[in-house]
Design a protein around this motif. Structure first.
Motif, PDB file in Angstrom:
ATOM      1  N   UNK A 139       0.865  -1.182   0.000  1.00  0.00           N
ATOM      2  CA  UNK A 139       0.000   0.000   0.000  1.00  0.00           C
ATOM      3  C   UNK A 139       0.899   1.229   0.000  1.00  0.00           C
ATOM      4  N   UNK A 140       0.339   2.389  -0.302  1.00  0.00           N
ATOM      5  CA  UNK A 140       1.186   3.575  -0.317  1.00  0.00           C
ATOM      6  C   UNK A 140       1.569   3.932   1.117  1.00  0.00           C
ATOM      7  N   UNK A 141       2.874   3.980   1.346  1.00  0.00           N
ATOM      8  CA  UNK A 141       3.378   4.339   2.666  1.00  0.00           C
ATOM      9  C   UNK A 141       3.656   3.165   3.574  1.00  0.00           C
ATOM     10  N   UNK A 142       3.607   1.927   3.034  1.00  0.00           N
ATOM     11  CA  UNK A 142       3.871   0.709   3.823  1.00  0.00           C
ATOM     12  C   UNK A 142       3.252   0.776   5.218  1.00  0.00           C
ATOM     13  N   UNK A 143       1.936   0.993   5.218  1.00  0.00           N
ATOM     14  CA  UNK A 143       1.190   1.155   6.470  1.00  0.00           C
ATOM     15  C   UNK A 143       0.714  -0.199   7.005  1.00  0.00           C
ATOM     16  N   UNK A 144       0.776  -0.357   8.310  1.00  0.00           N
ATOM     17  CA  UNK A 144       0.186  -1.530   8.960  1.00  0.00           C
ATOM     18  C   UNK A 144      -1.125  -1.157   9.645  1.00  0.00           C
ATOM     19  N   UNK A 145      -1.497   0.111   9.588  1.00  0.00           N
ATOM     20  CA  UNK A 145      -2.649   0.634  10.323  1.00  0.00           C
ATOM     21  C   UNK A 145      -3.831   0.830   9.386  1.00  0.00           C
ATOM     22  N   UNK A 146      -5.017   0.446   9.860  1.00  0.00           N
ATOM     23  CA  UNK A 146      -6.239   0.816   9.167  1.00  0.00           C
ATOM     24  C   UNK A 146      -7.241   1.338  10.181  1.00  0.00           C
ATOM     25  N   UNK A 147      -8.179   2.180   9.718  1.00  0.00           N
ATOM     26  CA  UNK A 147      -9.203   2.721  10.600  1.00  0.00           C
ATOM     27  C   UNK A 147     -10.358   1.741  10.720  1.00  0.00           C
ATOM     28  N   UNK A 148     -10.935   1.684  11.903  1.00  0.00           N
ATOM     29  CA  UNK A 148     -12.125   0.880  12.139  1.00  0.00           C
ATOM     30  C   UNK A 148     -13.049   1.658  13.059  1.00  0.00           C
ATOM     31  N   UNK A 149     -14.245   1.118  13.297  1.00  0.00           N
ATOM     32  CA  UNK A 149     -15.166   1.779  14.211  1.00  0.00           C
ATOM     33  C   UNK A 149     -14.578   1.871  15.613  1.00  0.00           C
ATOM     34  N   UNK A 150     -13.670   0.949  15.922  1.00  0.00           N
ATOM     35  CA  UNK A 150     -13.034   0.951  17.237  1.00  0.00           C
ATOM     36  C   UNK A 150     -11.792   1.835  17.282  1.00  0.00           C
ATOM     37  N   UNK A 151     -11.445   2.455  16.149  1.00  0.00           N
ATOM     38  CA  UNK A 151     -10.236   3.261  16.079  1.00  0.00           C
ATOM     39  C   UNK A 151      -9.169   2.574  15.258  1.00  0.00           C
ATOM     40  N   UNK A 152      -7.915   3.011  15.335  1.00  0.00           N
ATOM     41  CA  UNK A 152      -6.839   2.394  14.549  1.00  0.00           C
ATOM     42  C   UNK A 152      -6.593   0.950  14.978  1.00  0.00           C
ATOM     43  N   UNK A 153      -6.491   0.054  13.994  1.00  0.00           N
ATOM     44  CA  UNK A 153      -6.204  -1.362  14.250  1.00  0.00           C
ATOM     45  C   UNK A 153      -5.168  -1.838  13.244  1.00  0.00           C
ATOM     46  N   UNK A 154      -4.567  -2.994  13.514  1.00  0.00           N
ATOM     47  CA  UNK A 154      -3.648  -3.591  12.556  1.00  0.00           C
ATOM     48  C   UNK A 154      -4.436  -4.009  11.319  1.00  0.00           C
ATOM     49  N   UNK A 155      -3.962  -3.614  10.168  1.00  0.00           N
ATOM     50  CA  UNK A 155      -4.635  -3.938   8.912  1.00  0.00           C
ATOM     51  C   UNK A 155      -4.825  -5.440   8.778  1.00  0.00           C
TER      52      UNK A 155
ATOM     53  N   UNK B 274       3.631   0.087  16.135  1.00  0.00           N
ATOM     54  CA  UNK B 274       2.205  -0.233  16.169  1.00  0.00           C
ATOM     55  C   UNK B 274       1.991  -1.743  16.207  1.00  0.00           C
ATOM     56  N   UNK B 275       2.774  -2.479  15.434  1.00  0.00           N
ATOM     57  CA  UNK B 275       2.652  -3.936  15.450  1.00  0.00           C
ATOM     58  C   UNK B 275       3.057  -4.501  16.805  1.00  0.00           C
ATOM     59  N   UNK B 276       4.163  -4.011  17.351  1.00  0.00           N
ATOM     60  CA  UNK B 276       4.654  -4.549  18.618  1.00  0.00           C
ATOM     61  C   UNK B 276       3.694  -4.247  19.771  1.00  0.00           C
TER      62      UNK B 276
END
Length: 226
Positions: A63-79, A164-166
């Motif tokens: 993905x653009x920016x090698x992100x491991x984060x995605x947004x969810x209703x609960x807030x940021x989570x691991x993609x 974020x992963x750790x």
């Protein structure tokens, strides 16, 4: 049909011929050794970076920016595409792959220092990075030029994704998370295409990393200590 498609199909025919017998052991299941999270930049050849031609060896996300984060209703989570192999295929290694001159990091830097005007989808991706990089932009040296600032932030972004992963409760504790930067611009060395280790499980001090991982000492280096 556009020539590009014709050429891609011809190349795929060669691929199918060469790889026909390489899928026998992975037709029904996969157990990749590592999940890699790469920037989807066309200059980052995601499997060839590792010399990988073995189906089933790497679970490759882009993905653009090698992100491991995605947004969810609960807030940021691991993609989910990153989490899936860690949760379901026994994969115990995650590698976050940034790269020099990253366009997503550049756009995020521009957004944080003056604003950008992009389509909504791009702005959404940039906003996910901006949340992680804002403190990095504020910490940049005063006398740095734009290109250097971006490459400093490439490392900073890799650090934030590793962190974020750790810190995620969803990622098993025994997963090793490594952050690297892929260099094709002679920023780290003159060996274009080489990957440089900048972070292992949150540790980013070069001397400590070299002491803890002497077998890869020649591949550990950073441009920015903060």
């Amino acid at each position: 049909m556009r020539d590009t498609i014709v050429e891609l199909l011809a190349a795929n025919a060669e691929h199918a011929s060469e790889f026909a017998d390489r899928f026998d052991d992975v037709q029904d299941a996969q157990h990749p050794e590592a999940v890699t999270v790469c920037c989807s930049d066309s200059r980052v050849l995601q499997d060839l970076v590792w010399g990988n031609e073995e189906p089933g060896r790497l679970f490759t996300c882009g993905n653009i920016g090698n992100r491991v984060v995605q947004e969810s209703e609960a807030g940021p989570v691991v993609s989910g595409d990153v989490l899936y192999p860690l949760a379901h295929t026994g994969t115990e290694v995650a590698v976050v792959v940034g790269h020099t001159g990253c366009g997503a990091v550049t756009a995020t830097y521009d957004e944080l220092t003056g604003g950008i005007d992009e389509p909504a989808g791009i702005e959404h991706c940039v906003s996910l990075l901006a949340d992680e990089l804002e403190a990095g932009v504020e910490a940049l040296p005063d006398d740095i030029d734009r290109a250097d600032a971006v490459n400093h932030l490439v490392e900073y972004n890799v650090d934030r994704q590793v962190e974020f992963l750790k810190e995620s409760d969803e990622v098993p504790d025994d997963v090793t998370v490594v952050g690297v930067v892929y260099d094709f611009q002679d920023v780290y060395t003159d060996r274009r295409g080489e990957v440089h280790v900048v972070n292992v499980d949150g540790e980013r001090d070069v001397a400590t990393l070299c002491q803890e991982h002497p077998e890869t000492e020649d591949r550990i280096r950073r441009r920015w200590s903060y």
